[in-house]
Structure formats: structure tokens, C-alpha cells
Design an enzyme around this catalytic site. Structure first.
Site, PDB file in Angstrom:
ATOM      1  N   THR A 108      -6.293  74.248 -29.502  1.00 10.94           N
ATOM      2  CA  THR A 108      -4.975  74.512 -28.941  1.00 10.94           C
ATOM      3  C   THR A 108      -4.276  75.643 -29.679  1.00 10.94           C
ATOM      4  OG1 THR A 108      -2.720  73.616 -28.846  1.00 10.94           O
ATOM      5  CG2 THR A 108      -4.224  72.550 -30.360  1.00 10.94           C
ATOM      6  N   SER A 133       2.625  68.136 -34.160  1.00  5.09           N
ATOM      7  CA  SER A 133       2.506  66.716 -33.801  1.00  5.09           C
ATOM      8  C   SER A 133       1.189  66.195 -34.348  1.00  5.09           C
ATOM      9  CB  SER A 133       2.509  66.545 -32.273  1.00  5.09           C
ATOM     10  OG  SER A 133       1.254  66.943 -31.743  1.00  5.09           O
ATOM     11  N   TYR A 171      -1.169  64.931 -32.601  1.00  2.67           N
ATOM     12  CA  TYR A 171      -2.217  65.500 -31.752  1.00  2.67           C
ATOM     13  C   TYR A 171      -2.615  66.886 -32.235  1.00  2.67           C
ATOM     14  CZ  TYR A 171      -3.846  68.645 -28.134  1.00  2.67           C
ATOM     15  OH  TYR A 171      -4.532  69.633 -27.469  1.00  2.67           O
ATOM     16  N   HIS A 172      -1.636  67.755 -32.410  1.00  2.00           N
ATOM     17  CA  HIS A 172      -1.962  69.113 -32.836  1.00  2.00           C
ATOM     18  C   HIS A 172      -2.649  69.106 -34.206  1.00  2.00           C
ATOM     19  CE1 HIS A 172       1.184  70.077 -29.773  1.00  2.00           C
ATOM     20  NE2 HIS A 172       0.297  70.995 -29.475  1.00  2.00           N
ATOM     21  N   LYS A 205      -6.335  68.759 -34.154  1.00  2.00           N
ATOM     22  CA  LYS A 205      -7.072  69.988 -33.832  1.00  2.00           C
ATOM     23  C   LYS A 205      -7.203  70.871 -35.075  1.00  2.00           C
ATOM     24  CE  LYS A 205      -7.474  69.332 -29.273  1.00  2.00           C
ATOM     25  NZ  LYS A 205      -8.708  69.373 -28.487  1.00  2.00           N
TER      26      LYS A 205
END
Ligand SMILES: NC(=O)c1ccc[n+]([C@@H]2O[C@H](COP(=O)([O-])OP(=O)(O)OC[C@H]3O[C@@H](n4cnc5c(N)ncnc54)[C@H](O)[C@@H]3O)[C@@H](O)[C@H]2O)c1
Ligand SMILES: NC(=O)c1ccc[n+]([C@@H]2O[C@H](COP(=O)([O-])OP(=O)(O)OC[C@H]3O[C@@H](n4cnc5c(N)ncnc54)[C@H](O)[C@@H]3O)[C@@H](O)[C@H]2O)c1
Lengths: 406, 406
Positions: free
Chosen positions: A145, A187, A189-190, A193
Site C-alpha cells: 500500500t 493504522s 493494517y498499514h 504492510k
């Protein structure tokens, strides 16, 4: 080529599988269908009526004569199953979409944080680990991302993965080195990554795996050339507060007469790419693998950047929708610039489909067609980044919030 | 203070618990005893006869009247148990040692790689997650490693965590920014510590947790002031090829008449710290917590650097031991320099115990005393970093390797 598409039942994975199957590649989808289970957990569903993966692949075969194979495997939990599958099939390339990918979902509660970290890290690590164990020299293409970069605030353009920096030596010289761009995730989620990136760096260096990491912007749109071919090949379309992403959400809000929900000042600048381009980029990446022993290849997979409030104003003008200015549930800078380099895909022939191309209308059409399926109570984004923010957002409950319409 | 010592049954955790208990703090050890299970798995044992944790804490109480409490909790697997414990006890500080910490063990097989990643990432993340969930403003002190930096090759000194770099803007200016030092881990174990760093950065930023990360060098020695007080308070001493670390291994090899095993040219430069200093550093770190909302505090916890072959030659001279030059099972540069800044601990009063202080003799004493417990077949380091390296190391089997003595 024999291609394994991990997470091939998802929003980007499904049209990618169709696109590559259409080109004659042998496609194997590996998916644990967790995304469908999360729909159940949240009590939401895709705007578009999405059939089971078994039914979708049956329809694809009936339409085209081509087979897409489906294998129910949890990458994060079934290491031995994954390894056994890879040992048996030894694919030429592996495309890895199989992660929990919603930032708001990843911030919902401690359980969701743990799930996201554990699912994403273990899925990626199990895969790398099995490839080394099997001496499998497949080209691994991963969907990362733009959010790994954090948002540059110093007025520098975000390069494609690597940043040249000057480091001072003890004897006063400045030596120039290329480092992985410093990450600053917004976040859980980020952050996963960013962890993936570290895993890739290690396995490329220690085991000479060939890895491409695609730092993707926010995907908008729903149809690709292949999903248009039959009603039952339709792609997933998320509109809820957790999985729906900003541009697609504005379009559906406009279609159902819900005010466009802008968080904070809407001064956040984001990178975007249309689903058709996303699929093409993956095809281009597949055709340009890095050399064995070389570094991880990184592309910025995005075609344009926009400020959220500009998007809202554009869609408001286009559709007559109102705009609701809501407190921001995220912890982030109110305003940020974003300058992104993406010369690599352009140089390899990508011809971007931009917001100006008239495809916005198409999505409004889709949204109107399936508006009867929308649960309006699922539209607001309610996951807050901290308990303090949650309290603030709650003090301004939905009803009141939507009255403060521009 | 009420202090939770996670991993308090281990090599650094145990003397730290004693040291802090001695100063009157209320100590709670949380440990899943996995390290003892790994001894069983590998068929090795601590050189020093180490009692159960229950017995050790009983002896400590009998000697000093002080209680150290023990709680059997797996940080990586028992999130709810951990959260419940933290909610009930709400410690003022948490010291986090609870990870799989041997690089060779982390590279043994795919199972060991998965275990190390999953255990370490989930342990650290569960802890951070629970602290946020409980709104627990405890000072978290984590044991990291010098290995997160990779080994600087450009002749620059390694700063304490953060690196000032110049970044070029789109309009041609150079803006100076401080970034987390770019990581370049040399093993799966070291990589997990890089992942930990990312977790810390995120939770400090998003949730204002107060976190100190100690980038520690290789710990040598075995006794501290407190472990000397009673035979049953003795510390763990690992000498095997997986958990034994270089300096302690040389000393035991010398004591049992085994050649000092140097890998490659022995040109690797490593950072070291004595166990007594390690314990003192942790005490100093505890007294100097970062501010809430500030960045992660990072110290380089080491006192000197040495090239491996210089250490071998020093110990050879001191004891008459031979040196065996073996193929290197690790994938790393044959030779590297290492210049490390450590002014922060020195400035806060650390008075280092260096290799010159005569404590080497003490370890040789310990080693001689317990030499009868040594299993010589467990001395060689056999975990190879890749299958290619494994094949090379095997072609040169132990017997032959040990003949090529200097
Ligand atoms: N959609 C976007 O705007 C966007 C933007 C940037 C990056 N990405 C990345 O692209 C990838 C795909 O995104 P998407 O929008 O298609 O997401 P999605 O949630 O629609 O699809 C992900 C798929 O992976 C599967 N999956 C998840 N965990 C799995 C596991 N442990 N084992 C097997 N399957 C598993 C899910 O069931 C789902 O089918 C993700 O990695 C995402 O982070 C997406
Ligand atoms: N020993 C060194 O030379 C050295 C050098 C640099 C950094 N460190 C770091 O210092 C810390 C302590 O090192 P050590 O040498 O004492 O290691 P150790 O293996 O002796 O101790 C670690 C302890 O943590 C426990 N543990 C592991 N996983 C756990 C889990 N999931 N839940 C609960 N307990 C768990 C183990 O049972 C063990 O008692 C480690 O994090 C290590 O990475 C050590």
C-alpha cells in the site's frame, strides 16, 4: 504460466484472476474465504450480488471455456497445507492479495488488531518460508500500500520504494546510500504492510527470492473487461464504513441520497487507481520480474492523487449530493500533500484511466441499480483510532452529525 | 515500583529480577518456560545446574525475605490471560525479555522460522495491544538487539536508534529529518526485533505508550551480585551451538579442552556487554522513562566492540586453547567494522565492566567446575543460514574441521 492467486476471491484478486485467465494463464485461486466471513460478522454485504467462488468459476468456464481452480487454504494457519500445495503445483508466479486489508477494521477492537497482525504477518511469512523450503523460484508479486510511506510532509516526492540518503561518516565525509523508504504507517493494517516489507527485504537478501512489492493507492471502480461479461462475474463492491474506500463510498452515497461523509477538513491527499489499471499493473509486474539475487522490486501502483474534499466537491457537483463534515475517527494530520513518483509503470506501457474518463458515471449506475441492497446504517465509519477519539465521535452521534450538512 | 518481568526465567531476566527485587521493587515474573522446553527439544542443558523457577524464587525468599512472584503465561498465545493479569496487577513498569532469542535456532528449519516469527511478533503485539486496551500507562522496557542495525559498512558510527538524513525536496532543497535507523537484520531472529521496532513506533505514535527499546550487544559473563549469593540462585549458562553466544562459548571451550570455534575469518566485529552491566542498564532505563506522547527512547546497551578472531586469540593466549577455523554457517560479510555510540548510558552513570577486568577468569572457573555436565557433541554450531551453506558445512564434517586447528 501457472499462476497462484492468493486471495483471489477478493475485490482485486477476482478481476485479476479473470484477466490473467483470459490471457491463457493457468490460474489457481487459494483463499480461505475469510472476507466473506467478515461480511457476516459485520452484517454487511457487497453492494453487488456476489456468487460463491465455486459458482463464479463455473460461470467463467461456461462463458469462456477456461478453468480457474479454487483451493480453500488459510495461508496464515495452514502452513503444511500451503507447503504441500506449492510442492505439488510449483507455480511460476504467485500473486499475494491474501491479507486483512481494511484500516478501520484493523482498529475496531483489540481482537481485530490481533487478528490483523497475526493473519497478515503469518500469511506472508508462511509463504516466504515455504518457498525457501521448497527451493521454489517463483516470482512473488505482493500487493502493498501507499500507506507504508506515511504521508510525506517535507515537500519531497515519494520515490518507488527506495530513498537515497546522505549518511555522515566518523571522519566527516557524507556517503550516499539507498535505503528502503522510512515507513510511518497510520493504522494497524498499514503497519502490517510495513512488516511485510521487512520480511521481503530479508528473504530477498538471505534466500535470493524474486519479489515484487506493489505499493498500491486506493482502488476505485468495480468493473473490468472480464467482469462485465456476465452478471454473475460481477466484482465485489464494498460501501460500508470499514471496507468501503473513499471514492467508491462517495459514489454510492450520492446514488442513495446519503450525504457524502467527509472526515475532518477533508484535507487528506490520497493516491488512486482504477480497478482496470490495477489489474493491468499486476500483469505488467508479472512480465518484469526482478533478477534472482537482486533487491526487492517496488512499484508505486497509482495514477493520480486527490484531496478528499476536492473529490467530495466534484461528486457533489456531478450528482447534487450534499456533503456532511464529520469528526475524523482516524488519528492523522488534518491536511497533507502527497507527491508520488510512478514513472516505472508508465515507462512499461501503462496508460492510466483517470477520474475524468467518464467511469464515475458507470459506478453511479451500478450503485443505483443495487441501491435496494444498501443498509444505510452500515454507511458511517465508526471504528475510531483511539478511545479518546471514539468518545469524541460518540458525543456527536450520527443523527446530529448528518445534520451539519454543507 | 511494581514491575512485571516478562521472560524473567531467562539468562538476562533472572538476574534482572533479583537485582530489582534486591532494591525493594515488587517483582512479578511472567514466563511460559518455553526456553526450558527448547533445552529439552535440543537435548542440551545450561552448564550451570539451574533449578525450577519455583525453587529459585523460594531460595531467594529464604535468603533475603523478599518475594518474587511467578505466573505461567504464554504472551504470544494467551492474550486474554495476559490482559487479565495486567488488568488485575496494573504494574508501574514492564520489562519485556520474552522472545525466542537465538539466531541459529531461528534458522534451523521452516518450523523454527515460523515459531520465532509467530512467538516474537505476537508476544510483543499482544502486550502493546493489551496495554492500550486497559489504558495502562506503564513504562515498557524492551530488550532489542544491536543486530537491528545490520552492520554499518560505510564507516559511520551507529547512533542510538535514530539517524539524521538529508532528503531532497521537489524544489531542490535538502531537508534534514531524523528517521529510525534503517534496519538490515542478519537472521530471522534479528528480523523479529526489527518488526518489534515498527510495532513500538506505531503504538508510541498512535497511543502515546511510553516505550524504551534497549539495543543490546552480546551478553557475556554469568554471575551478578545477587546470583552469587546462593548456589541455587546461579544463572543459566548456555554453551551449545544454538544458544551459546560467542565469548561465553570460547571460555567454556577453553575450559573443556575443545578448540575455539571461529567461523570464517573471524573478521566479524561484535558489540559486547557484561551481564552485570546489562542488569544495571535496565535499572537506569527504568529510572529514565520517556515522556508520554514522546518518541520511543532507544539506548545502545553495549560497552565495547571486538573482532571475533581477536577474542579467540586473546582467550587462546590466556588459556592455551587451540583455535579451529571453520566454515561460517551464517550468511554475512566476512569482515566488518562496527563503531557504536553509547553515550546515553555512560551519561546516566554506567561504569562499564570491560573484558580487561579479570572477570574472564571467573567464567573459566565456572566452566571448569561444571565441565562434567558438558555434552561435547552439542558444542558445534550446526544451523546453516541457507541450504547451500548447509551443504558446504556438511561436506566438511566436524572431525575433519576440528583437525584444521591453528
Ligand atoms: N482495495 C484497495 O483499495 C487496496 C488498496 C491498496 C492495497 N490493497 C491490497 O490489495 C490486496 C487485495 O485487496 P482487496 O481489496 O482485494 O481485499 P479483499 O479483502 O477484497 O480480498 C482479500 C482476499 O484475501 C483473502 N484472505 C485474507 N486472509 C487470508 C488468509 N489468511 N488465507 C487465505 N486467504 C486470505 C480474503 O478471503 C479475500 O478474498 C490486499 O492485500 C490489500 O491490502 C487494496
Ligand atoms: N543473551 C544475549 O546475549 C542477548 C543479546 C541481545 C539481546 N538479548 C535479548 O534479551 C532478551 C532476553 O535474552 P536471554 O538471553 O535472557 O534469553 P532467554 O531465552 O534466556 O530468556 C527468554 C525468556 O523468555 C521466555 N519466553 C519466550 N517466549 C515467551 C512467551 N511467548 N511467553 C512467555 N515467556 C516467553 C523464555 O521461556 C525465557 O525464559 C531477549 O529478548 C533477547 O533477544 C539477549
Amino acid at each position: 504460466m501457472k499462476i497462484a492467486v492468493l486471495g483471489g476471491d477478493g475485490f482485486v484478486g477476482w478481476p485479476t484472476s479473470l484477466h490473467l485467465s483470459d490471457q491463457g494463464h493457468e490460474i489457481h485461486i487459494l483463499d480461505n474465504l475469510s472476507r466473506r466471513w467478515i461480511d457476516t460478522e459485520l452484517g454487511v454485504q457487497s453492494l453487488t450480488p456476489m456468487d460463491s467462488i465455486q459458482e463464479r468459476t463455473r460461470v467463467w468456464h461456461a462463458e469462456t471455456g477456461r478453468r480457474i481452480h479454487f483451493h480453500l487454504i488459510d495461508l496464515a494457519k495452514d502452513y503444511e497445507l500451503l507447503k504441500g500445495w506449492l510442492a505439488k503445483h510449483r507455480p511460476d508466479a504467485i500473486i499475494h492479495f491474501a491479507e486483512q486489508r481494511a484500516a478501520p477494521y484493523s482498529m475496531k477492537s483489540d481482537r481485530h488488531k490481533n487478528y490483523t497482525v497475526s493473519n497478515n504477518v503469518n500469511a506472508t511469512h508462511n509463504l516466504l518460508n515455504a518457498m525457501v523450503e521448497l527451493d521454489l523460484d517463483a516470482h512473488l508479486v505482493h500487493l502493498g500500500t501507499m500507506g507504508v510511506y506515511g504521508y510525506s510532509t517535507v515537500g519531497a516526492a515519494i520515490p518507488e520504494g527506495y530513498l537515497p540518503v546522505g549518511i555522515e561518516t566518523v571522519d566527516g565525509r557524507t556517503v550516499s546510500q539507498e535505503i528502503l523508504y522510512p515507513s510511518n504507517p497510520g493504522s494497524i493494517y498499514h503497519m502490517t504492510k510495513c512488516l511485510d516489507q521487512q520480511l521481503f527485504q530479508f528473504y530477498a537478501k538471505n534466500d535470493a527470492l524474486r519479489i515484487t512489492d506493489l505499493h498500491q493507492g486506493i482502488v476505485w471502480g468495480t468493473h473490468t473487461e472480464q467482469t462485465r461479461r456476465h452478471a454473475q462475474l460481477v466484482n465485489r463492491f464494498d460501501y460500508d464504513g470499514d471496507y468501503g474506500t473513499v471514492l467508491n463510498r462517495f459514489l454510492i452515497q450520492a446514488a442513495i441520497g446519503y450525504p457524502l461523509t467527509v472526515h475532518g477538513t477533508g484535507g487528506q491527499t490520497r493516491a488512486f487507481i482504477h480497478i482496470q489499471d490495477s489489474v493491468r499493473c499486476i500483469e505488467i509486474a508479472l512480465k518484469n520480474p526482478p533478477q534472482r539475487g537482486g533487491r526487492v522490486e517496488i512499484f508505486n501502483q497509482m495514477t493520480e492523487t486527490h484531496r478528499v474534499r476536492d473529490l467530495a466537491e466534484m461528486i457533489s457537483k456531478m450528482t447534487g449530493a450534499e456533503i456532511a463534515w464529520l469528526p475524523n475517527p482516524r488519528k492523522e494530520a488534518a491536511e497533507n500533500d502527497l507527491i508520488v513518483r510512478n514513472e516505472k509503470f508508465l515507462g512499461l506501457g501503462l496508460d492510466p484511466t483517470t477520474l475524468g474518463e467518464g467511469l464515475l458515471d458507470e459506478i453511479v449506475e451500478v450503485a443505483k441499480k443495487f441501491a435496494y441492497r444498501v443498509d444505510r446504517s452500515r454507511v458511517p465509519a465508526v471504528s475510531a483510532w483511539t478511545k479518546d477519539i471514539a468518545a469524541k465521535v460518540e458525543r456527536d452521534p450520527e443523527g446530529k452529525r448528518l445534520k451539519s450538512v454543507s
